[in-house]
Design an enzyme around this catalytic site. Structure first.
Site, PDB file in Angstrom:
ATOM      1  N   ALA A 190       1.049  -1.161  -0.213  1.00 51.22           N
ATOM      2  CA  ALA A 190      -0.026  -0.182  -0.005  1.00 51.22           C
ATOM      3  C   ALA A 190       0.971   1.328  -0.170  1.00 51.22           C
ATOM      4  CB  ALA A 190      -0.797  -0.208   1.092  1.00 51.22           C
ATOM      5  N   GLU A 222      -0.454  -9.317  -0.656  1.00 51.01           N
ATOM      6  CA  GLU A 222      -1.892  -9.633  -0.559  1.00 51.01           C
ATOM      7  C   GLU A 222      -2.828  -9.349  -1.707  1.00 51.01           C
ATOM      8  OE1 GLU A 222      -1.746  -6.227   2.400  1.00 51.01           O
ATOM      9  OE2 GLU A 222      -2.844  -7.789   3.880  1.00 51.01           O
ATOM     10  N   GLU A 259       4.592  -4.929   7.144  1.00 52.60           N
ATOM     11  CA  GLU A 259       3.765  -4.056   7.844  1.00 52.60           C
ATOM     12  C   GLU A 259       4.182  -3.925   9.372  1.00 52.60           C
ATOM     13  OE1 GLU A 259       2.233  -6.391   5.904  1.00 52.60           O
ATOM     14  OE2 GLU A 259       0.692  -5.477   4.605  1.00 52.60           O
TER      15      GLU A 259
HETATM   16  N1  CAA Z   1       4.691   3.265  -0.532  1.00 53.35           N
HETATM   17  C1  CAA Z   1       4.917   4.350  -1.034  1.00 53.35           C
HETATM   18  N2  CAA Z   1       6.178   4.569  -1.684  1.00 53.35           N
HETATM   19  C2  CAA Z   1       6.965   3.547  -1.742  1.00 53.35           C
HETATM   20  C3  CAA Z   1       6.644   2.178  -1.253  1.00 53.35           C
HETATM   21  C4  CAA Z   1       5.234   2.227  -0.533  1.00 53.35           C
HETATM   22  N3  CAA Z   1       4.927   0.927  -0.190  1.00 53.35           N
HETATM   23  N4  CAA Z   1       7.549   1.378  -1.728  1.00 53.35           N
HETATM   24  C5  CAA Z   1       8.831   2.042  -2.165  1.00 53.35           C
HETATM   25  N5  CAA Z   1       8.355   3.097  -2.122  1.00 53.35           N
HETATM   26  C6  CAA Z   1       8.994   4.354  -3.069  1.00 53.35           C
HETATM   27  C7  CAA Z   1      10.138   4.797  -2.083  1.00 53.35           C
HETATM   28  O1  CAA Z   1       9.750   5.808  -0.977  1.00 53.35           O
HETATM   29  C8  CAA Z   1      11.013   5.316  -3.095  1.00 53.35           C
HETATM   30  O2  CAA Z   1      10.540   6.516  -3.210  1.00 53.35           O
HETATM   31  P1  CAA Z   1      11.546   8.144  -3.476  1.00 53.35           P
HETATM   32  O3  CAA Z   1      12.190   7.755  -4.676  1.00 53.35           O
HETATM   33  O4  CAA Z   1      10.710   9.287  -3.491  1.00 53.35           O
HETATM   34  O5  CAA Z   1      12.280   8.107  -2.170  1.00 53.35           O
HETATM   35  C9  CAA Z   1      10.567   4.662  -4.382  1.00 53.35           C
HETATM   36  O6  CAA Z   1       9.639   3.714  -4.163  1.00 53.35           O
HETATM   37  C10 CAA Z   1      11.808   3.533  -4.200  1.00 53.35           C
HETATM   38  O7  CAA Z   1      12.183   2.752  -3.356  1.00 53.35           O
HETATM   39  P2  CAA Z   1      13.475   2.550  -2.299  1.00 53.35           P
HETATM   40  O8  CAA Z   1      14.348   3.619  -2.728  1.00 53.35           O
HETATM   41  O9  CAA Z   1      12.901   2.385  -0.997  1.00 53.35           O
HETATM   42  O10 CAA Z   1      13.935   1.177  -3.165  1.00 53.35           O
HETATM   43  P3  CAA Z   1      15.013  -0.073  -2.800  1.00 53.35           P
HETATM   44  O11 CAA Z   1      15.193  -0.863  -3.751  1.00 53.35           O
HETATM   45  O12 CAA Z   1      15.904   0.912  -1.894  1.00 53.35           O
HETATM   46  O13 CAA Z   1      13.987  -0.653  -1.767  1.00 53.35           O
HETATM   47  C11 CAA Z   1      11.996  -1.843  -0.906  1.00 53.35           C
HETATM   48  C12 CAA Z   1      13.113  -1.564  -2.163  1.00 53.35           C
HETATM   49  C13 CAA Z   1      12.726  -2.919   0.139  1.00 53.35           C
HETATM   50  C14 CAA Z   1      10.858  -2.661  -1.767  1.00 53.35           C
HETATM   51  C15 CAA Z   1      11.483  -0.538  -0.055  1.00 53.35           C
HETATM   52  O14 CAA Z   1      10.996   0.176  -1.069  1.00 53.35           O
HETATM   53  C16 CAA Z   1      10.548  -0.830   1.111  1.00 53.35           C
HETATM   54  O15 CAA Z   1      10.726  -1.346   1.866  1.00 53.35           O
HETATM   55  N6  CAA Z   1       9.195  -0.624   0.829  1.00 53.35           N
HETATM   56  C17 CAA Z   1       7.983  -0.575   1.432  1.00 53.35           C
HETATM   57  C18 CAA Z   1       7.492  -1.986   1.678  1.00 53.35           C
HETATM   58  C19 CAA Z   1       6.380  -2.064   2.846  1.00 53.35           C
HETATM   59  O16 CAA Z   1       6.795  -1.801   4.021  1.00 53.35           O
HETATM   60  N7  CAA Z   1       5.465  -2.341   2.283  1.00 53.35           N
HETATM   61  C20 CAA Z   1       4.147  -2.404   3.059  1.00 53.35           C
HETATM   62  C21 CAA Z   1       3.426  -1.162   2.963  1.00 53.35           C
HETATM   63  S1  CAA Z   1       1.864  -1.127   4.011  1.00 53.35           S
HETATM   64  C22 CAA Z   1       0.876  -2.209   3.581  1.00 53.35           C
HETATM   65  O17 CAA Z   1       0.887  -2.709   2.382  1.00 53.35           O
HETATM   66  C23 CAA Z   1      -0.474  -2.197   4.354  1.00 53.35           C
HETATM   67  C24 CAA Z   1      -1.420  -3.389   3.578  1.00 53.35           C
HETATM   68  O18 CAA Z   1      -1.474  -4.239   4.387  1.00 53.35           O
HETATM   69  C25 CAA Z   1      -2.279  -3.002   2.571  1.00 53.35           C
END
Ligand code: CAA
Length: 258
Positions: free
Chosen positions: A66, A112, A132
């Site tokens: 998300a 999901e 999460e």
């Molecule tokens: N939401 C919003 N933006 C996101 C995102 C997310 N879930 N995942 C990545 N991005 C964005 C980053 O903020 C970044 O944007 P900027 O360039 O503006 O900084 C861009 O995408 C690229 O990401 P990274 O620089 O972090 O890329 P990376 O290769 O270093 O890392 C990753 C990749 C490990 C997937 C890392 O991006 C990450 O950990 N993302 C979040 C994963 C996460 O926590 N997901 C769960 C979300 S909560 C949820 O989903 C609730 C539910 O149950 C529905």
């Protein structure tokens, strides 16, 4: 091929393809993206020329969850009043088979969303997880419910409580993923599976999907009864006559989709 704000759609033969296309955010599933996905899936579901649907992302990410930036400042009353994520489940109401073709990250809502599809085919570099917990929240689009049905309690708890990722091969061993293929062969393989499904009778395929999905909602006895009703119903179709007659007469069937 059609390009919307957050997705691209395409048709190959009888297969409708939905590609998440928000590369700068690793296909983070903002509200607008999910609305486009559901609308595209519903339109393929209604289209008589389409028999199967593939949902995919990019090489780097199926979807990284998300949209955390969109969620970060929301209050309880906002997410409660909106029933946040409740409409995501609309994809599970699609009657035609939906294949998730996953390369790269399928995290949080991405994992999901993949689990809402009928099966997951993964590229060998894919990674799955429910991170999460690291954000101070819990899965909110079915992760705690669908993961346990896919991989069992201990493994589901491990993913949900540690936030660790598993790779595609582990996900296949655990039963989350149907098949792992080299990352660059993902769409090719997903299309082979989708085309094979599309070669059979569409109403029968729909009944098979409906019967399998009913097992999530019913007791064994109810589910067996439901399966029985659908099985008997196949005998009211021309395609059951065609399929069995073709076998008996040692020829290839030509399904008429009724
Ligand atoms: N939401 C919003 N933006 C996101 C995102 C997310 N879930 N995942 C990545 N991005 C964005 C980053 O903020 C970044 O944007 P900027 O360039 O503006 O900084 C861009 O995408 C690229 O990401 P990274 O620089 O972090 O890329 P990376 O290769 O270093 O890392 C990753 C990749 C490990 C997937 C890392 O991006 C990450 O950990 N993302 C979040 C994963 C996460 O926590 N997901 C769960 C979300 S909560 C949820 O989903 C609730 C539910 O149950 C529905």
């Amino acid at each position: 091929a059609k390009s919307l704000e957050f997705i691209k759609t395409n048709v190959e033969g009888k297969v409708g393809i939905i590609q998440l296309n928000r590369p700068k955010a690793l296909n983070a599933l903002c509200d607008g993206l999910m609305q486009e996905v559901n609308a595209a899936a519903q339109s393929f579901d209604k289209d008589d020329n389409i028999a199967a649907i593939i949902l995919t992302g990019s090489e780097k990410a199926f979807a990284a969850g998300a949209d955390i930036k969109e969620m970060a400042t929301r209050e309880f009353i906002d997410v409660y009043n909106q029933s946040m994520f409740s409409s995501w489940g609309d994809i599970t109401k699609i009657k035609k088979p939906v294949i998730a073709a996953v390369n790269g990250f399928a995290l949080g809502g991405g994992c999901e969303l993949a689990m809402m599809c009928d099966m997951i085919i993964a590229g060998d570099k894919a990674k799955f997880g429910q991170p999460e917990i690291k954000l101070g929240t819990i899965p909110g689009a079915g992760g705690t419910q669908r993961l346990i049905r896919a991989i069992g309690k201990s493994k589901a708890m491990h993913l949900v409580l540690t936030g660790d990722m598993i790779d595609a091969h582990q996900a296949e061993r655990d039963g989350l993923v149907a098949k792992v293929v080299p990352a660059d062969k993902l769409m090719e393989e997903a299309l082979i599976v989708a085309n094979k499904i599309a070669s059979y009778s569409l109403p029968i395929t729909r009944m098979a999907k409906e019967a399998v999905n009913s097992s999530f909602e019913m007791s064994l006895q109810e589910g067996l009864k439901y399966e029985g009703r659908l099985f008997y119903a196949t005998f009211a179709t021309a395609d059951q006559k065609e399929g069995m007659d073709a076998f008996v007469n040692k020829r290839a069937p030509t399904f008429k989709h009724h």
